[in-house]
Design an enzyme around this catalytic site. Structure first.
Site, PDB file in Angstrom:
ATOM      1  N   TYR A   1       0.851  -1.195   0.000  1.00 40.54           N
ATOM      2  CA  TYR A   1       0.000   0.000   0.000  1.00 40.54           C
ATOM      3  C   TYR A   1       0.884   1.241   0.000  1.00 40.54           C
ATOM      4  O   TYR A   1       1.960   1.243   0.590  1.00 40.54           O
ATOM      5  CB  TYR A   1      -0.915   0.007   1.225  1.00 40.54           C
ATOM      6  CG  TYR A   1      -2.050  -1.001   1.144  1.00 40.54           C
ATOM      7  CD1 TYR A   1      -3.320  -0.605   0.738  1.00 40.54           C
ATOM      8  CD2 TYR A   1      -1.850  -2.330   1.452  1.00 40.54           C
ATOM      9  CE1 TYR A   1      -4.366  -1.515   0.655  1.00 40.54           C
ATOM     10  CE2 TYR A   1      -2.884  -3.258   1.372  1.00 40.54           C
ATOM     11  CZ  TYR A   1      -4.149  -2.838   0.972  1.00 40.54           C
ATOM     12  OH  TYR A   1      -5.184  -3.740   0.891  1.00 40.54           O
ATOM     13  N   GLU A   2       0.414   2.311  -0.649  1.00 40.27           N
ATOM     14  CA  GLU A   2       1.281   3.473  -0.813  1.00 40.27           C
ATOM     15  C   GLU A   2       1.580   4.189   0.514  1.00 40.27           C
ATOM     16  O   GLU A   2       2.471   5.013   0.574  1.00 40.27           O
ATOM     17  CB  GLU A   2       0.701   4.448  -1.829  1.00 40.27           C
ATOM     18  CG  GLU A   2      -0.585   5.097  -1.391  1.00 40.27           C
ATOM     19  CD  GLU A   2      -1.262   5.875  -2.514  1.00 40.27           C
ATOM     20  OE1 GLU A   2      -0.832   5.758  -3.670  1.00 40.27           O
ATOM     21  OE2 GLU A   2      -2.218   6.601  -2.215  1.00 40.27           O
ATOM     22  N   SER A   3       0.846   3.852   1.554  1.00 36.19           N
ATOM     23  CA  SER A   3       1.159   4.411   2.870  1.00 36.19           C
ATOM     24  C   SER A   3       2.450   3.808   3.437  1.00 36.19           C
ATOM     25  O   SER A   3       2.902   4.216   4.501  1.00 36.19           O
ATOM     26  CB  SER A   3       0.007   4.144   3.840  1.00 36.19           C
ATOM     27  OG  SER A   3      -0.324   2.773   3.846  1.00 36.19           O
ATOM     28  N   GLY A   4       3.022   2.829   2.738  1.00 38.97           N
ATOM     29  CA  GLY A   4       4.306   2.270   3.164  1.00 38.97           C
ATOM     30  C   GLY A   4       4.232   0.859   3.691  1.00 38.97           C
ATOM     31  O   GLY A   4       5.259   0.264   4.017  1.00 38.97           O
TER      32      GLY A   4
ATOM     33  N   ALA B   1      -5.773   5.917  -5.611  1.00 36.43           N
ATOM     34  CA  ALA B   1      -4.716   5.001  -6.029  1.00 36.43           C
ATOM     35  C   ALA B   1      -3.569   5.092  -5.059  1.00 36.43           C
ATOM     36  O   ALA B   1      -3.317   6.101  -4.477  1.00 36.43           O
ATOM     37  CB  ALA B   1      -4.234   5.351  -7.405  1.00 36.43           C
TER      38      ALA B   1
END
Lengths: 288, 265
Positions: free
Chosen positions: B51-54, B265
């Site tokens: 996930y782009e939150s890391g 996204a």
């Protein structure tokens, strides 16, 4: 060295009209209490930077604090639109809002460039996208070694960065964990930094490699328990998903938004009092 | 006889089947996250959800409402900063599949999540790019999951946020995008894949109970059908059970359904 201040003192001393302000926190640790205090102190003409404007900037934009927004994703996560942001962009209300629109990858790189004291960020990005057509600050650079053309975008250098973290010790050393976002880079890229924390502790007891911002990288530190709600603070409290959903209704119409902001922010003394109003079922029945 | 199911369930199940076991998948919030987690809980237990939150290797027990929910961090193999996720992991070439949603797409699977109408004076201001431009360019391949209608499947995009095959043919290769681009678009009606040379999306599999006229009526361009167009297998009892359990757990945790309203996204 960071100075322990009340949040009202920190905003009064370090956030000025016209400043470029970054208030970071990627879904997690969003500094809502500080955002409210900026509204309470009626700051104007701010150039706001944030990857995901979220409710915090929806509130600041609707309250008339902003002249410009640099961002990469402007929605209410899991819910839909940010209505105050949309109203400003679509109808110039309460004031026109200049947009500098970038991608997540770009802004993350641009914070790194700022923290690294470099003038611009380099990334393999934007190929085929229309974003460079509408943002003339998205340009390109040719690699001197391979000839590859890469995107080049200006570094982010805020006048002031504001973040929320879990803990700070007596000296003002700050510890945060969980989803870290770009907070460390945002603090190191800025001229001044304000950090609100869940608690003031005697020692951090942080393991090696923990995300610690040494006291001397921070200008002011303020103890504000629950200061990130309705976002969350890992290890302290969860995201108030119900509020994120309720915001859709609160923010949809100008008058309702204005009434909410008056009652919850303008007419409360501080975040503690906001929390009392927010948790008062008699008051909240009007907004749910 | 199988249990009744909705078109949304068919879409999610069809999208989940596309994710192969062991793939490293960069997951957008909403429909992609639902599908990726269904895959992980059924045929692809070793899929790595990023996930782009890391959060790398997230194994959430309930679906996240936002891309940075604490569940993702707590169940991940590791959590890295936002600059690191985009620099080392996405741009670094470690993502096999980018799983995206979209507000609008065109026949070459270019995506718009920015504006409806002119950029300077939009009729509708959408959330914007998020991670999508770099996911769609840097992931080795891209899956898109989106509900099909004339409002989403448009003749011409007002804004290209993220590149698919651009103007078709070899336009994507000529633009030197690192990844090979969209390999499938999964909707509530059918599955579309890019034609091997023109790169125009064509219907390759039709969901049960859907006819060609319905698909054409939900597409603003004159949609093509592949010569060998399959029938999508209906959701199995197990797929439906796992999906419904996941959504029930999510509803109990969030007091909401599946967070599919915002296709970030």
């Amino acid at each position: 060295m960071a100075e322990w201040l009340s949040l009202a003192e920190a905003i009064a001393a370090h956030v000025r009209d016209g400043d470029t302000v970054a208030m970071e926190g990627f879904t997690h640790l969003i500094p809502f209490a500080a955002g409210h205090e900026i509204i309470r102190q009626k700051r104007r003409n701010l150039a706001l930077i944030r990857m995901t404007p979220d409710l915090i900037y929806d509130q600041l934009i609707g309250a008339g604090c902003a002249r410009k927004l640099t961002f990469s994703w402007g929605g209410n996560p899991g819910v839909g639109s940010l209505h105050r942001f949309r109203d400003a962009v679509e109808h110039d209300w309460p004031a026109p809002l200049e947009l500098e629109e970038r991608s997540h990858s770009d802004l993350a790189n641009a914070y790194v460039a700022g923290a690294s004291n470099l003038p611009f960020a380099v990334l393999r990005g934007y190929s085929g996208s229309d974003l460079p057509r509408v943002n003339e600050r998205i340009r390109s650079v040719t690699c001197p070694f391979t000839g590859e053309v890469l995107a080049a975008t200006p570094a982010v250098r805020p006048d002031v960065t504001v973040i929320h973290a879990q803990k700070a010790d007596e000296k003002g050393n700050v510890l945060l964990w969980g989803v870290l976002g770009v907070q460390k880079e945002a603090v190191l890229a800025a001229q001044r930094a304000i950090v609100t924390v869940e608690e003031r502790v005697r020692t951090l007891d942080a393991p090696p490699n923990a995300c610690v911002l040494p006291s001397w990288t921070v200008t002011a530190v303020c103890e504000v328990p629950r200061g990130a709600t309705p976002s969350y603070a890992h290890g302290y409290y969860e995201r108030d998903n119900a509020f994120y959903r309720a915001w859709d209704g609160i923010s949809r119409e100008r008058e309702r938004f204005r009434a909410w902001t008056e009652e919850h922010i303008v007419h409360t003394r501080d975040f503690n009092e906001y929390l009392r109003v927010q948790n008062d079922p008699g008051i909240q029945v009007a907004y749910r | 006889m199988s249990a009744a199911y909705t078109t949304d369930e068919m879409m999610t199940v069809a999208a989940a089947r596309m994710l192969r076991n062991g793939a490293v998948c960069f997951v957008g919030i909403g429909l992609p996250s639902t599908a990726a987690n269904l895959a992980r809980l059924t045929h692809a237990p070793d899929a790595v959800l990023v996930y782009e939150s890391g959060a790398i290797g997230a194994k959430p027990g309930v679906l996240p409402l936002s891309i940075g929910d604490g569940q993702l961090a707590e169940t991940a193999d590791t959590v890295v900063s936002t600059p690191e996720i985009f620099r080392y992991w996405l741009q670094g070439g470690r993502i096999d599949v980018g799983f995206l949603g979209a507000a609008q797409l065109d026949r070459f699977a270019n995506l718009n999540t920015t504006v409806i109408g002119p950029y300077g004076k939009p009729k509708v201001r959408l959330p914007g790019a998020g991670g999508a431009p770099e996911i769609s360019s840097s992931a080795k391949e891209v899956l898109i999951v989106v509900k099909q209608s004339k409002r989403t499947f448009v003749e011409r995009l007002d804004f290209v946020t993220s590149a698919g095959f651009l103007t078709g043919g070899d336009a994507r290769e000529r633009a030197r995008l690192p990844g090979k681009g969209p390999v499938a678009v999964i909707t509530d009606l059918c599955i579309l894949r890019p034609h091997v040379t023109t790169r125009e999306l064509e219907v390759t599999s039709i969901h049960p109970g859907v006819d060609r006229g319905t698909i054409a009526g939900h597409t603003a361009w004159e949609v093509r059908f592949a010569e060998s167009c399959d029938a999508t297998a209906p959701p199995s009892a197990q797929e439906l059970q796992v999906l419904r359990d996941l959504q029930a757990r999510t509803a109990a945790a969030h007091g909401a359904t599946d967070g599919a309203a915002a296709e970030s996204a």
